[in-house]
Design a protein around this motif. Structure first.
Motif, mmCIF file in Angstrom:
data_model
loop_
_atom_site.group_PDB
_atom_site.id
_atom_site.type_symbol
_atom_site.label_atom_id
_atom_site.label_comp_id
_atom_site.label_asym_id
_atom_site.label_seq_id
_atom_site.Cartn_x
_atom_site.Cartn_y
_atom_site.Cartn_z
ATOM 1 N N TYR A 42 6.745 4.927 0.488
ATOM 2 C CA TYR A 42 6.267 6.145 1.146
ATOM 3 C C TYR A 42 6.260 5.954 2.661
ATOM 4 O O TYR A 42 5.850 4.900 3.170
ATOM 5 N N VAL A 68 5.381 3.712 -4.045
ATOM 6 C CA VAL A 68 5.131 4.822 -4.961
ATOM 7 C C VAL A 68 5.593 4.442 -6.361
ATOM 8 O O VAL A 68 4.973 4.781 -7.361
ATOM 9 N N GLN A 85 5.541 12.230 -8.761
ATOM 10 C CA GLN A 85 4.926 10.929 -8.512
ATOM 11 C C GLN A 85 4.579 10.761 -7.027
ATOM 12 O O GLN A 85 3.556 10.186 -6.679
ATOM 13 N N ILE A 86 5.468 11.259 -6.182
ATOM 14 C CA ILE A 86 5.239 11.153 -4.732
ATOM 15 C C ILE A 86 4.007 11.982 -4.347
ATOM 16 O O ILE A 86 3.146 11.526 -3.590
ATOM 17 N N GLU A 87 3.902 13.168 -4.919
ATOM 18 C CA GLU A 87 2.738 14.011 -4.627
ATOM 19 C C GLU A 87 1.444 13.372 -5.133
ATOM 20 O O GLU A 87 0.413 13.421 -4.467
ATOM 21 N N ALA A 135 0.824 -1.222 0.000
ATOM 22 C CA ALA A 135 0.000 0.000 0.000
ATOM 23 C C ALA A 135 0.855 1.267 0.000
ATOM 24 O O ALA A 135 0.337 2.366 -0.178
ATOM 25 N N SER A 155 12.056 13.836 0.780
ATOM 26 C CA SER A 155 11.058 13.288 -0.139
ATOM 27 C C SER A 155 9.933 12.495 0.527
ATOM 28 O O SER A 155 9.013 12.042 -0.145
ATOM 29 N N LYS A 158 11.601 12.175 -8.359
ATOM 30 C CA LYS A 158 10.296 11.494 -8.329
ATOM 31 C C LYS A 158 9.221 12.332 -7.629
ATOM 32 O O LYS A 158 8.147 11.818 -7.290
ATOM 33 N N LYS A 159 9.523 13.585 -7.370
ATOM 34 C CA LYS A 159 8.644 14.439 -6.571
ATOM 35 C C LYS A 159 7.185 14.434 -7.049
ATOM 36 O O LYS A 159 6.258 14.287 -6.237
ATOM 37 N N PHE A 190 10.359 18.290 3.179
ATOM 38 C CA PHE A 190 9.187 18.124 2.311
ATOM 39 C C PHE A 190 7.880 18.093 3.103
ATOM 40 O O PHE A 190 6.924 18.794 2.772
ATOM 41 N N ARG A 191 7.796 17.285 4.167
ATOM 42 C CA ARG A 191 6.548 17.132 4.926
ATOM 43 C C ARG A 191 6.813 17.249 6.438
ATOM 44 O O ARG A 191 6.767 16.243 7.153
ATOM 45 N N LYS A 205 -3.669 8.102 -2.161
ATOM 46 C CA LYS A 205 -3.523 6.928 -1.279
ATOM 47 C C LYS A 205 -4.843 6.618 -0.576
ATOM 48 O O LYS A 205 -5.608 7.515 -0.226
ATOM 49 N N PHE A 212 0.961 10.183 -5.404
ATOM 50 C CA PHE A 212 0.691 9.071 -4.482
ATOM 51 C C PHE A 212 -0.031 9.591 -3.240
ATOM 52 O O PHE A 212 -1.019 9.005 -2.784
ATOM 53 N N GLU A 213 0.448 10.710 -2.703
ATOM 54 C CA GLU A 213 -0.165 11.281 -1.491
ATOM 55 C C GLU A 213 -1.631 11.638 -1.745
ATOM 56 O O GLU A 213 -2.484 11.437 -0.891
ATOM 57 N N CYS A 272 10.140 9.645 1.368
ATOM 58 C CA CYS A 272 10.254 8.294 0.816
ATOM 59 C C CYS A 272 11.642 7.732 1.043
ATOM 60 O O CYS A 272 12.584 8.459 1.340
#
Lengths: 466, 196
Positions: free
Chosen positions: A27, A16, B186-188, A13, A156, B183-184, A53-54, B194, B190-191, A158
């Motif tokens: 992730y 990414v 793609q990561i965004e 799940a 990232s 990959k930024k 990033f987060r 999800k 995914f967020e 990740c």
């Protein structure tokens, strides 16, 4: 649809992307940080001009390098003080929540995060600390990372990882009196060795774990890394949901119910395949102690040290000043430590207090009790356990990693044995030249009272401890 | 990160199994907030006795041995995740660590610092240690492109495995941050999507 393990469901799940012929981009939901393994990662980002990033998915605490006395005073050691100041500065600059020394939520990262409800089933969690495996007790994928990876998650959210293989350790049956979760995991590691889990994520299954409290499950998962496994996991169930419910950062109301419905889908499907499986009987487990310098060198407290013709084994016994074939019963012990991310939760202090109540610490023993968090400390006082400890001559200190790793002021002197509820008995782990014997909080408490290691199995039936 | 392709060097044998990262760098040296200086304290409590005198029995204090390859016993780097262990080995001058087994986290940390962890068979490890101990002038040749490690002048060689992605990174001196930042988007995405 193919049958999946708990580990597969959570991992899959969070994928990414997959690098061709290479690792996967995983992730990360929650990133826990502390003062020791984060500063170089913050520097790396700053040097390269990369923002965090987060920041709202990161939580910081100070634990490794903190004193456990007089926490209200400025820290005397200059390097330690600077390291803590650096953490606060980095968090404030980047908008990261931090529970500094003295804050009511401060504590060892693997104690405070679960008790605040930060840790939840189905999550991916990382921290620059190998005992991050603790959080797997909730059915989360949680593992320790290096500082370069801390920087990657900052940048990232990740990580690039090869997917680990699946391992399952099942323990079924009824545990004997006086056998605690710590004994279960020390027993497993003594049977499987320190590298049997390398390359794997380990699921613990069977009724022994199903019947265990969340705190017990955390003790077990905590030591997964001591058999080499990056992480351990236990399927989330009603025990898990009840523990998480109503905690500060847990989902609330309908949101919680929705989450529970999802969490109930996570346990391993009947018939799902593992790459490796081990089975143990609960009845075979007894209170454990270690005799060597890695956590795999453990025996039942009633057993004798084995004999092996192996240079590393002999080096280890020489360091410990033990003889092959001898028993540890009646060995005089001058230091006892109850604490660390393995055993510093309220149930650990309850079991110790229950044994200690009405008894006195032996004169030769220095006995340190170090709660895992401010909340555990408050609970110890509120439940009246502190009075029991005070009356028995034990010293209740303030929260932190303390004597688990000899980084702060709490160190075991050269040549001394320490019966310790922590997780590592490596050479010098608790101080240069110190000799660690890993054990449960019950064995530790009994050692402190007797001033030597005793056969606790003879006492437990009258005590009705567990 | 420094690039790595081939290396020919003498090697230091460390014939001990289960070397944990507490031995590579004890916790009391983890108070620094940068990556410098850890090499001075690598294997501190094995290199020096309690009075700070060099321990003559320890391999790093044996003047016969030198080089930037450490050949160590099984399950090297177990225990704590501290990357300081990798920084200490790099700081001391090691570029390659050879063992019959590496702990996961250490292996990743080493690769992220351009140190190559080479896993060989138990038999080849014994051969390496015996050869170096009987002749400390022995040189080892590491070829990352071909994924081989051999003993110079002897017809003894073994191949080793490495993740192809990591191999590319080490040969070119790239790190994972560069890749992840690419990959930024793609990561965004995914967020945003999800489901859990």
């Amino acid at each position: 649809m193919s049958k999946k393990t708990l580990f597969d469901k959570v991992w899959d799940a969070h994928v990414v992307d997959v690098v061709q012929d290479g690792p996967q981009v995983l992730y990360i939901d929650k990133h826990l940080i502390h003062e020791v393994t984060s500063p170089q990662a913050f520097n790396e980002l700053e040097d390269r001009g990369i923002p965090v990033f987060r920041p709202d998915q990161i939580v910081a605490t100070a634990d490794h390098n903190t004193p456990t006395l007089n926490q209200h005073l400025p820290i005397k050691d200059e390097l330690s003080r600077k390291q803590l100041e650096q953490l606060s500065e980095n968090c404030n600059k980047n908008g990261i929540t931090i529970y500094e020394l003295g804050h009511k939520y401060n504590g060892i990262v693997h104690v405070m995060a679960p008790e605040l409800g930060i840790t939840q089933p189905g999550m991916t969690m990382v921290c620059g600390d190998s005992h991050t495996s603790t959080h797997g007790a909730f059915g989360a994928i949680a593992f320790g990372i290096g500082t370069s990876q801390v920087a990657q998650v900052f940048a990232s959210q990740c990580l690039l990882l090869a997917k680990p293989k699946r391992l399952r350790v099942s323990v079924n049956g009824k545990l004997k009196g006086g056998v605690l979760p710590k004994d279960v995991i020390l027993y497993i590691i003594s049977k499987l060795g320190t590298n049997s889990g390398t390359g794997y994520f380990c699921e613990y299954a069977g009724d022994v774990f199903e019947n265990m409290s969340m705190e017990g499950r955390m003790t077990v998962c905590n030591m997964s890394i001591e058999m080499g496994a990056r992480g351990g996991m236990i399927a989330p169930d009603e025990t898990t949901f009840n523990y998480v419910k109503d905690r500060k950062f847990a989902p609330q109301g309908e949101d919680f119910d929705r989450k529970v419905a999802y969490w109930k889908t996570l346990p391993t499907d009947e018939g799902a395949q593992f790459d490796k499986e081990y089975f143990f009987d609960a009845e075979d487990i007894e209170p454990m102690v270690t005799y060597g310098t890695n956590p795999g060198m453990g025996i039942k407290i009633t057993e004798n040290i084995p004999t092996k013709n192996d240079a590393s084994f002999n080096k280890s016994l020489e360091y410990m000043n033990f003889e092959a074939g001898e028993s540890l019963i009646n060995k005089p012990i001058n230091f006892v430590f109850i604490g660390s991310c393995t055993n510093s939760r309220i149930e650990d202090f309850r079991v110790a207090a229950k044994y200690i109540k009405g008894k006195q610490k032996a004169n030769n023993v220095t006995a340190w009790l170090v709660p895992g968090s401010k909340q555990v400390e408050a609970q110890i006082i509120q439940e009246g356990l502190k009075t029991i400890f005070d009356n028995a001559g034990f010293e209740l200190r303030q929260p932190g990693c303390s004597a688990c790793l000899a980084m702060n002021d709490d160190k075991i002197p050269q040549g001394e044995y320490c019966v310790s509820t922590s997780n590592r008995n490596f050479e010098g782990r608790q101080g240069q030249g110190s000799r660690t014997i890993l054990a449960s909080p019950l064995v530790a408490a009994a050692t402190a009272v007797a001033g030597q290691i005793i056969d606790i199995t003879k006492e437990v039936e009258q005590l009705e401890l567990v | 990160m420094e690039k790595f392709t081939t290396l020919t060097s003498k090697a230091v044998p460390l014939n001990i199994a289960n070397v944990d990262t507490d031995q590579i760098i004890p916790a009391r040296f983890l108070k620094a907030t940068d990556k410098k200086g850890f090499g001075d304290n690598v294997f501190r409590d094995w290199r020096f006795d309690k009075n700070g005198e060099p321990n003559a029995d320890f391999t790093l204090n044996n003047s016969n041995y030198s080089g930037s390859i450490l050949v160590a016993g099984d399950n090297f780097g177990c225990g704590s995740s501290r990357e300081h262990a990798a920084w200490a080995l790099v700081g001391y001058g090691f570029k390659v660590i050879v063992s019959s087994f590496f702990a996961d986290i250490f292996k990743g940390n080493a690769l992220n610092n351009g140190v190559l962890p080479i896993q060989v068979s138990k038999g080849f490890l014994s051969t390496l240690i015996d050869t170096i101990e009987s002749n400390p002038e022995t040189e080892l040749e590491v070829n990352l492109e071909a994924q081989t490690i051999s003993i110079s002048g002897l017809a003894k060689s073994e191949g080793f495995e490495i993740d192809p992605y990591k191999k590319t990174c080490i040969i070119n001196g790239y790190d994972d941050i560069d890749y992840l930042l690419s990959k930024k988007l793609q990561i965004e995405a995914f967020e945003a999507e999800k489901t859990y």
